[in-house]
Design a protein around this motif. Structure first.
Motif, PDB file in Angstrom:
ATOM      1  N   SER A 132       0.816  -1.210   0.000  1.00  0.00           N
ATOM      2  CA  SER A 132       0.000   0.000   0.000  1.00  0.00           C
ATOM      3  C   SER A 132       0.850   1.262   0.000  1.00  0.00           C
ATOM      4  N   ALA A 133       0.187   2.379  -0.258  1.00  0.00           N
ATOM      5  CA  ALA A 133       0.856   3.678  -0.226  1.00  0.00           C
ATOM      6  C   ALA A 133       1.324   4.002   1.189  1.00  0.00           C
ATOM      7  N   ASP A 134       0.548   3.594   2.198  1.00  0.00           N
ATOM      8  CA  ASP A 134       0.956   3.832   3.589  1.00  0.00           C
ATOM      9  C   ASP A 134       2.237   3.063   3.924  1.00  0.00           C
ATOM     10  N   ALA A 135       2.325   1.813   3.466  1.00  0.00           N
ATOM     11  CA  ALA A 135       3.526   1.005   3.723  1.00  0.00           C
ATOM     12  C   ALA A 135       4.734   1.606   3.003  1.00  0.00           C
ATOM     13  N   LEU A 136       4.531   2.100   1.793  1.00  0.00           N
ATOM     14  CA  LEU A 136       5.620   2.734   1.050  1.00  0.00           C
ATOM     15  C   LEU A 136       6.071   4.013   1.755  1.00  0.00           C
ATOM     16  N   ALA A 137       5.118   4.778   2.258  1.00  0.00           N
ATOM     17  CA  ALA A 137       5.459   6.008   2.987  1.00  0.00           C
ATOM     18  C   ALA A 137       6.252   5.680   4.257  1.00  0.00           C
ATOM     19  N   ALA A 138       5.894   4.601   4.937  1.00  0.00           N
ATOM     20  CA  ALA A 138       6.628   4.199   6.138  1.00  0.00           C
ATOM     21  C   ALA A 138       8.065   3.806   5.788  1.00  0.00           C
ATOM     22  N   LEU A 139       8.245   3.120   4.664  1.00  0.00           N
ATOM     23  CA  LEU A 139       9.601   2.776   4.218  1.00  0.00           C
ATOM     24  C   LEU A 139      10.402   4.036   3.895  1.00  0.00           C
ATOM     25  N   ARG A 140       9.754   5.008   3.300  1.00  0.00           N
ATOM     26  CA  ARG A 140      10.443   6.257   2.973  1.00  0.00           C
ATOM     27  C   ARG A 140      10.864   7.002   4.243  1.00  0.00           C
ATOM     28  N   ARG A 141      10.048   6.922   5.266  1.00  0.00           N
ATOM     29  CA  ARG A 141      10.443   7.544   6.539  1.00  0.00           C
ATOM     30  C   ARG A 141      11.668   6.840   7.114  1.00  0.00           C
ATOM     31  N   LEU A 142      11.698   5.515   7.017  1.00  0.00           N
ATOM     32  CA  LEU A 142      12.857   4.754   7.495  1.00  0.00           C
ATOM     33  C   LEU A 142      14.107   5.087   6.669  1.00  0.00           C
ATOM     34  N   ALA A 143      13.930   5.297   5.380  1.00  0.00           N
ATOM     35  CA  ALA A 143      15.055   5.560   4.485  1.00  0.00           C
ATOM     36  C   ALA A 143      15.594   6.975   4.648  1.00  0.00           C
ATOM     37  N   SER A 144      14.828   7.845   5.235  1.00  0.00           N
ATOM     38  CA  SER A 144      15.181   9.240   5.513  1.00  0.00           C
ATOM     39  C   SER A 144      16.130   9.866   4.481  1.00  0.00           C
ATOM     40  N   GLY A 145      15.553  10.216   3.348  1.00  0.00           N
ATOM     41  CA  GLY A 145      16.322  10.929   2.333  1.00  0.00           C
ATOM     42  C   GLY A 145      16.807  10.075   1.184  1.00  0.00           C
ATOM     43  N   LEU A 146      16.723   8.756   1.293  1.00  0.00           N
ATOM     44  CA  LEU A 146      17.108   7.900   0.173  1.00  0.00           C
ATOM     45  C   LEU A 146      15.933   7.778  -0.791  1.00  0.00           C
ATOM     46  N   PRO A 147      16.186   7.911  -2.077  1.00  0.00           N
ATOM     47  CA  PRO A 147      15.079   7.761  -3.026  1.00  0.00           C
ATOM     48  C   PRO A 147      14.619   6.306  -3.093  1.00  0.00           C
ATOM     49  N   LEU A 148      13.308   6.094  -3.042  1.00  0.00           N
ATOM     50  CA  LEU A 148      12.713   4.761  -3.136  1.00  0.00           C
ATOM     51  C   LEU A 148      11.668   4.757  -4.239  1.00  0.00           C
ATOM     52  N   ALA A 149      11.662   3.707  -5.042  1.00  0.00           N
ATOM     53  CA  ALA A 149      10.670   3.573  -6.110  1.00  0.00           C
ATOM     54  C   ALA A 149      10.090   2.164  -6.069  1.00  0.00           C
ATOM     55  N   PRO A 150       8.753   2.054  -6.131  1.00  0.00           N
ATOM     56  CA  PRO A 150       8.146   0.725  -6.165  1.00  0.00           C
ATOM     57  C   PRO A 150       8.249   0.133  -7.575  1.00  0.00           C
ATOM     58  N   VAL A 151       8.842  -1.055  -7.674  1.00  0.00           N
ATOM     59  CA  VAL A 151       8.988  -1.734  -8.972  1.00  0.00           C
ATOM     60  C   VAL A 151       8.915  -3.245  -8.766  1.00  0.00           C
ATOM     61  N   SER A 152       8.458  -3.937  -9.781  1.00  0.00           N
ATOM     62  CA  SER A 152       8.531  -5.393  -9.744  1.00  0.00           C
ATOM     63  C   SER A 152       9.989  -5.773  -9.979  1.00  0.00           C
ATOM     64  N   GLY A 153      10.503  -6.653  -9.152  1.00  0.00           N
ATOM     65  CA  GLY A 153      11.910  -7.028  -9.251  1.00  0.00           C
ATOM     66  C   GLY A 153      12.161  -8.352  -9.937  1.00  0.00           C
ATOM     67  N   ASP A 154      11.138  -8.970 -10.531  1.00  0.00           N
ATOM     68  CA  ASP A 154      11.302 -10.302 -11.101  1.00  0.00           C
ATOM     69  C   ASP A 154      12.318 -10.354 -12.236  1.00  0.00           C
ATOM     70  N   ASP A 155      12.252  -9.428 -13.173  1.00  0.00           N
ATOM     71  CA  ASP A 155      13.206  -9.425 -14.285  1.00  0.00           C
ATOM     72  C   ASP A 155      14.615  -9.165 -13.778  1.00  0.00           C
ATOM     73  N   LEU A 156      14.748  -8.224 -12.888  1.00  0.00           N
ATOM     74  CA  LEU A 156      16.046  -7.900 -12.298  1.00  0.00           C
ATOM     75  C   LEU A 156      16.597  -9.098 -11.528  1.00  0.00           C
ATOM     76  N   ALA A 157      15.743  -9.780 -10.780  1.00  0.00           N
ATOM     77  CA  ALA A 157      16.166 -10.957 -10.019  1.00  0.00           C
ATOM     78  C   ALA A 157      16.709 -12.030 -10.954  1.00  0.00           C
ATOM     79  N   GLU A 158      16.039 -12.226 -12.063  1.00  0.00           N
ATOM     80  CA  GLU A 158      16.489 -13.227 -13.033  1.00  0.00           C
ATOM     81  C   GLU A 158      17.843 -12.835 -13.622  1.00  0.00           C
ATOM     82  N   ARG A 159      17.985 -11.583 -14.005  1.00  0.00           N
ATOM     83  CA  ARG A 159      19.234 -11.128 -14.620  1.00  0.00           C
ATOM     84  C   ARG A 159      20.412 -11.173 -13.654  1.00  0.00           C
ATOM     85  N   LEU A 160      20.159 -10.898 -12.384  1.00  0.00           N
ATOM     86  CA  LEU A 160      21.231 -10.878 -11.393  1.00  0.00           C
ATOM     87  C   LEU A 160      21.381 -12.198 -10.636  1.00  0.00           C
ATOM     88  N   GLY A 161      20.499 -13.139 -10.888  1.00  0.00           N
ATOM     89  CA  GLY A 161      20.555 -14.405 -10.172  1.00  0.00           C
ATOM     90  C   GLY A 161      20.221 -14.259  -8.703  1.00  0.00           C
TER      91      GLY A 161
END
Length: 176
Positions: A132-161
């Motif tokens: 949810s947007a609330d969960a993403l906002a909570a992660l952003r508060r934890l990251a305090s200044g780090l850029p965070l973007a929601p993305v599906s990681g399946d293709d990346l996971a496959e490419r990086l093993g």
């Protein structure tokens, strides 16, 4: 210095060209056969042939209203889950450091512990599992200044093993 006659200059230029023109014909050393590529080009044919209608191209329409990040949620990466990531070396010169996290206790603890080092690296975060947007906002508060973007990681996971996160990916390695 003695001037070169025009005829001699032309002969000096033309002689190599004549030699090239009189060279032996091209010899094909090996022909492995193959299949005509014509069907692949016919698919791209934009010129209507006599008696044929051009193919219909349906262009998708953009959403009617403004699109927000919330419209992308929930994000679920089926091939990634929280777990241990073994450190390994990669060679990706020029790669900007980035990290993968999810909305789970392991990622929260990892982010709290590693946030200062991640900021120092100039890393950006990909949130590969968040509901949810609330969960993403909570992660952003934890990251305090780090850029965070929601993305599906399946293709990346496959490419990086990768099978698990949280993980940090740099030009020289993958680690937790």
């Amino acid at each position: 210095m003695k001037p070169v006659p025009l005829a001699a200059a032309l002969l000096a230029i033309a002689a190599p060209l004549v030699a090239i023109a009189q060279s032996a014909p091209l010899i094909v050393v090996e022909d492995r056969g193959g299949v005509s590529a014509l069907p692949y080009y016919e698919v791209l044919d934009l010129q209507p042939r006599a008696g044929q209608m051009p193919p219909r191209l349906d262009v998708p329409q953009p959403p009617a209203g403004p699109v927000s990040e919330t419209a992308m949620l929930p994000i679920r990466s089926a091939h990634l889950s929280p777990g241990n990531v073994e450190r390994r070396v990669i060679q990706a010169p020029g790669l900007t450091p980035f990290f993968l996290i999810g909305d789970d206790e392991r990622s929260h603890a990892w982010l709290r512990q590693r946030a200062p080092a991640l900021r120092e690296l100039g890393a950006f975060g990909l949130v590969v599992n968040v509901e949810s947007a609330d969960a993403l906002a909570a992660l952003r508060r934890l990251a305090s200044g780090l850029p965070l973007a929601p993305v599906s990681g399946d293709d990346l996971a496959e490419r990086l093993g990768l099978r698990h996160y949280p993980a940090l990916i740099t030009a020289t390695g993958i680690e937790q």
